[in-house]
Design an enzyme around this catalytic site. Structure first.
Site, PDB file in Angstrom:
ATOM      1  N   LYS A   1      13.242   5.333   1.552  1.00  0.00           N
ATOM      2  CA  LYS A   1      12.138   4.915   0.657  1.00  0.00           C
ATOM      3  C   LYS A   1      12.093   5.809  -0.585  1.00  0.00           C
ATOM      4  CE  LYS A   1       7.942   6.785   1.835  1.00  0.00           C
ATOM      5  NZ  LYS A   1       7.255   7.501   0.750  1.00  0.00           N
ATOM      6  N   ASN A   2      12.209   7.128  -0.372  1.00  0.00           N
ATOM      7  CA  ASN A   2      12.005   8.049  -1.489  1.00  0.00           C
ATOM      8  C   ASN A   2      13.164   8.047  -2.478  1.00  0.00           C
ATOM      9  OD1 ASN A   2       9.564   8.591  -0.409  1.00  0.00           O
ATOM     10  ND2 ASN A   2      10.100  10.605   0.423  1.00  0.00           N
TER      11      ASN A   2
ATOM     12  N   CYS B   1      -4.335  13.069  -2.534  1.00  0.00           N
ATOM     13  CA  CYS B   1      -3.841  12.231  -1.431  1.00  0.00           C
ATOM     14  C   CYS B   1      -4.540  12.736  -0.175  1.00  0.00           C
ATOM     15  CB  CYS B   1      -2.331  12.329  -1.305  1.00  0.00           C
ATOM     16  SG  CYS B   1      -1.826  13.910  -0.665  1.00  0.00           S
TER      17      CYS B   1
ATOM     18  N   ARG C   1      -2.470  16.910  -5.558  1.00  0.00           N
ATOM     19  CA  ARG C   1      -1.020  16.936  -5.772  1.00  0.00           C
ATOM     20  C   ARG C   1      -0.798  16.855  -7.283  1.00  0.00           C
ATOM     21  NH1 ARG C   1       1.695  12.935  -1.655  1.00  0.00           N
ATOM     22  NH2 ARG C   1       3.641  13.661  -2.595  1.00  0.00           N
TER      23      ARG C   1
ATOM     24  N   ASP D   1       8.013  16.824   5.266  1.00  0.00           N
ATOM     25  CA  ASP D   1       7.732  15.485   5.792  1.00  0.00           C
ATOM     26  C   ASP D   1       7.949  15.394   7.298  1.00  0.00           C
ATOM     27  OD1 ASP D   1       8.856  13.604   2.872  1.00  0.00           O
ATOM     28  OD2 ASP D   1       7.054  14.765   3.294  1.00  0.00           O
TER      29      ASP D   1
ATOM     30  N   ARG E   1       3.892   2.125   5.329  1.00  0.00           N
ATOM     31  CA  ARG E   1       4.393   2.536   4.008  1.00  0.00           C
ATOM     32  C   ARG E   1       5.800   3.114   4.099  1.00  0.00           C
ATOM     33  NH1 ARG E   1       1.036   6.578   0.713  1.00  0.00           N
ATOM     34  NH2 ARG E   1       2.934   6.277  -0.492  1.00  0.00           N
TER      35      ARG E   1
HETATM   36  C1  EPZ Z   1       8.131  14.056  -2.797  1.00  0.00           C
HETATM   37  O1  EPZ Z   1       6.804  14.138  -3.274  1.00  0.00           O
HETATM   38  C2  EPZ Z   1       8.111  13.054  -1.655  1.00  0.00           C
HETATM   39  N1  EPZ Z   1       7.663  11.753  -2.145  1.00  0.00           N
HETATM   40  C3  EPZ Z   1       7.159  13.536  -0.559  1.00  0.00           C
HETATM   41  O2  EPZ Z   1       7.271  12.628   0.515  1.00  0.00           O
HETATM   42  C4  EPZ Z   1       7.608  14.912  -0.086  1.00  0.00           C
HETATM   43  O3  EPZ Z   1       6.649  15.395   0.845  1.00  0.00           O
HETATM   44  C5  EPZ Z   1       7.703  15.870  -1.276  1.00  0.00           C
HETATM   45  O4  EPZ Z   1       8.573  15.324  -2.290  1.00  0.00           O
HETATM   46  C6  EPZ Z   1       8.241  17.235  -0.886  1.00  0.00           C
HETATM   47  O5  EPZ Z   1       9.515  17.091  -0.330  1.00  0.00           O
HETATM   48  C7  EPZ Z   1       8.570  10.953  -2.764  1.00  0.00           C
HETATM   49  O6  EPZ Z   1       9.729  11.303  -2.897  1.00  0.00           O
HETATM   50  C8  EPZ Z   1       8.066   9.635  -3.246  1.00  0.00           C
HETATM   51  P1  EPZ Z   1       7.009  17.668  -5.036  1.00  0.00           P
HETATM   52  P2  EPZ Z   1       6.509  14.906  -4.668  1.00  0.00           P
HETATM   53  O7  EPZ Z   1       6.770  17.416  -6.479  1.00  0.00           O
HETATM   54  O8  EPZ Z   1       7.595  14.665  -5.614  1.00  0.00           O
HETATM   55  C9  EPZ Z   1       4.066  21.089  -6.348  1.00  0.00           C
HETATM   56  C10 EPZ Z   1       6.565  11.101   2.111  1.00  0.00           C
HETATM   57  O9  EPZ Z   1       5.994  11.385   3.167  1.00  0.00           O
HETATM   58  N2  EPZ Z   1       4.007  20.407  -7.658  1.00  0.00           N
HETATM   59  O10 EPZ Z   1       8.393  18.012  -4.579  1.00  0.00           O
HETATM   60  O11 EPZ Z   1       5.133  14.553  -5.073  1.00  0.00           O
HETATM   61  C11 EPZ Z   1       3.379  20.290  -5.252  1.00  0.00           C
HETATM   62  O12 EPZ Z   1       1.985  20.537  -5.243  1.00  0.00           O
HETATM   63  C12 EPZ Z   1       6.154  11.808   0.845  1.00  0.00           C
HETATM   64  O13 EPZ Z   1       7.527  10.299   1.984  1.00  0.00           O
HETATM   65  C13 EPZ Z   1       3.314  21.014  -8.711  1.00  0.00           C
HETATM   66  O14 EPZ Z   1       2.736  22.085  -8.556  1.00  0.00           O
HETATM   67  O15 EPZ Z   1       6.515  16.431  -4.194  1.00  0.00           O
HETATM   68  C14 EPZ Z   1       4.059  20.811  -4.007  1.00  0.00           C
HETATM   69  O16 EPZ Z   1       3.444  22.025  -3.603  1.00  0.00           O
HETATM   70  C15 EPZ Z   1       4.858  12.580   1.031  1.00  0.00           C
HETATM   71  N3  EPZ Z   1       3.262  20.387  -9.923  1.00  0.00           N
HETATM   72  C16 EPZ Z   1       5.485  21.111  -4.483  1.00  0.00           C
HETATM   73  O17 EPZ Z   1       5.427  21.155  -5.919  1.00  0.00           O
HETATM   74  C17 EPZ Z   1       3.907  19.189 -10.144  1.00  0.00           C
HETATM   75  O18 EPZ Z   1       3.857  18.682 -11.289  1.00  0.00           O
HETATM   76  C18 EPZ Z   1       6.484  20.046  -4.081  1.00  0.00           C
HETATM   77  O19 EPZ Z   1       6.000  18.803  -4.543  1.00  0.00           O
HETATM   78  C19 EPZ Z   1       4.614  18.594  -9.072  1.00  0.00           C
HETATM   79  C20 EPZ Z   1       4.654  19.227  -7.840  1.00  0.00           C
END
Ligand code: EPZ
Length: 422
Positions: free
Chosen positions: A23-24, A117, A122, A307, A399
């Protein structure tokens, strides 16, 4: 809304399950098709609610999407309404991925902020700072991000202070059409990023550093429509393999890539599971095994994935002794803890760390899914809780897990989907 009714297993889970597309990876690759004016194709696409939500965003923008079997055909020639509305973005954060491609191709767009969320805030600050590093002007008003750029984006350098999958996706896509060179430092290296890089290179993008934390992009004026298959879903595979250990059974996941889940396999091996690995399959055998308590810490790839934190917590709750699981990626991703406690799990939360006193017998109770991975964790717990457990809000599971009840029932479960009239 639907709910699951799940009786305790009479036998451990046993058998083979074929893993669906990731999905991702699909969500990122769908967004990449907005970089071109043409018809792109993506295959090995899972039938999931998130794909439908992203398709709805594309239709708002003016694109045509046809989905036959597991292939998406995306026609972006009609894109003219450069906006992703709150109603859709709030239900699926990855809708935010349209920001980079739209501002890169059209010089302007308006995308709703995703908001929080189930487990807390986030942020998207890195997405915005990264686009500003490529010359976009960003305004945030009334809950929307307005991105503007006179002419083309300009190649630039951006250093991600934390590893962010989504921000890497957005900035990488925008950089492919910027004029000149861009360098992204500390980029995410999850397999879904490699899948996006491969798809973008297939569209004519010039990207170096695949699989490393430094991505170098030489912008091009135009890209061509893309085509290609999605990688298998490592989180779906990991969830089922954890299920083998939770029920002390034996499950073989096929049509997947074992190298995507090495951290999980190391943890399962450390606790005493027998792991057998092929080129495109993994078998976890926990039959008659007395598993040992362990410590787990989630990290960006190739570390243990956040995840799989919830499903792993369910597993630790079945193992005699004190196990520790810490989530360093999302320090508050613990909404499943209260639900597991309702089943009798002995879990103490201290900040970003759960202390799991495993081995306590679980008993059925009405519980509620709060996000898709927590939902999977609760299903696994329900399989070994004495009595029949009902889980509400299973739309979260829909989802991210294709055909979930049929797959898990083919392994020996008797999960039943019913209408939730409460
Ligand atoms: C992706 O989310 C995945 N979603 C998430 O999977 C997954 O948990 C996550 O990566 C971490 O591996 C998709 O790919 C659609 P991040 P994403 O930006 O991109 C911080 C699922 O269950 N951050 O890698 O939103 C954030 O708070 C979903 O399939 C900032 O600070 O995650 C976190 O602590 C849930 N500022 C860390 O980075 C930003 O602008 C990692 O988040 C962006 C992120």
């Amino acid at each position: 809304m639907d709910r699951y009714l799940i009786p305790a297993l009479e036998q451990p889970l046993n058998g083979e399950v074929e893993i669906s597309g990731a999905k991702n990876a699909v969500l990122a690759i769908m967004a990449a098709t907005l970089l071109v004016d043409g018809v792109s194709e993506i295959s090995n696409v899972p039938h999931l609610k998130d794909m439908k939500t992203m398709s709805d965003v594309f239709r708002v923008i003016g694109c045509r999407i046809d989905g036959a079997a597991h292939t998406l055909r995306i026609d972006t020639r009609g894109a003219n309404h450069l906006e992703a509305p709150y109603e859709l973005v709030k239900t699926m954060r990855a809708s935010f991925y349209v920001l980079g491609p739209l501002v890169a191709r059209f010089g302007r767009c308006r995308v709703s902020l995703p908001g929080g969320c189930a487990w807390g805030p986030r942020p998207v600050d890195l997405h915005l700072k990264g686009l500003e590093a490529l010359g976009a002007t960003i305004n945030v008003t009334h809950g929307y991000v307005e991105a503007l750029c006179e002419g083309r984006l300009k190649g630039g350098t951006f250093h991600f202070p934390v590893s962010s999958v989504g921000a890497t996706v957005n900035i990488l896509m925008a950089a492919t059409l910027a004029s000149g060179k861009s360098v992204l430092h500390n980029a995410a290296i999850e397999p879904e990023i490699d899948a996006l890089v491969d798809y973008l290179i297939g569209m004519g993008a010039k990207i170096e550093g695949r699989g490393t934390r430094t991505l170098k992009v030489e912008g091009v004026e135009k890209l061509s429509p893309g085509s290609g298959a999605t990688i298998p879903d490592r989180i779906e595979a990991g969830s089922f393999l954890i299920g083998a250990a939770v029920t002390r059974g034996c499950i073989k996941t096929t049509n997947m890539d074992p190298t995507h889940i090495e951290a999980l396999l190391n943890s399962l091996r450390e606790m005493g599971c027998k792991i057998t690995i092929g080129d495109t399959w993994v078998e976890v055998d926990a039959r008659d095994k007395k598993l040992k308590p362990i410590s787990v810490k989630t990290l960006p790839h190739p570390g243990f994935p956040t995840d799989l934190q919830a499903p792993m917590m369910t597993l630790l709750a079945t193992i005699d002794g004190l196990s520790i699981i810490q989530d360093t990626v999302y320090t508050d991703r613990f909404t499943h803890v209260a639900e597991l406690q309702r089943l009798g799990a002995d879990i103490k939360l201290v900040g970003d760390t759960a202390h799991v006193q495993g081995g306590k017998p679980l008993s059925s109770a009405p519980i509620m899914a709060s996000d898709l991975r927590a939902g999977a964790a609760l299903v696994l717990a329900a399989l070994i809780a004495e009595g029949e457990t009902s889980i509400s809000r299973i739309y979260h599971i829909d989802r991210g897990y294709e055909d979930f009840e049929n797959k898990i029932n083919s392994l020996g479960a008797a999960v039943q989907r019913t209408q939730d009239n409460s």
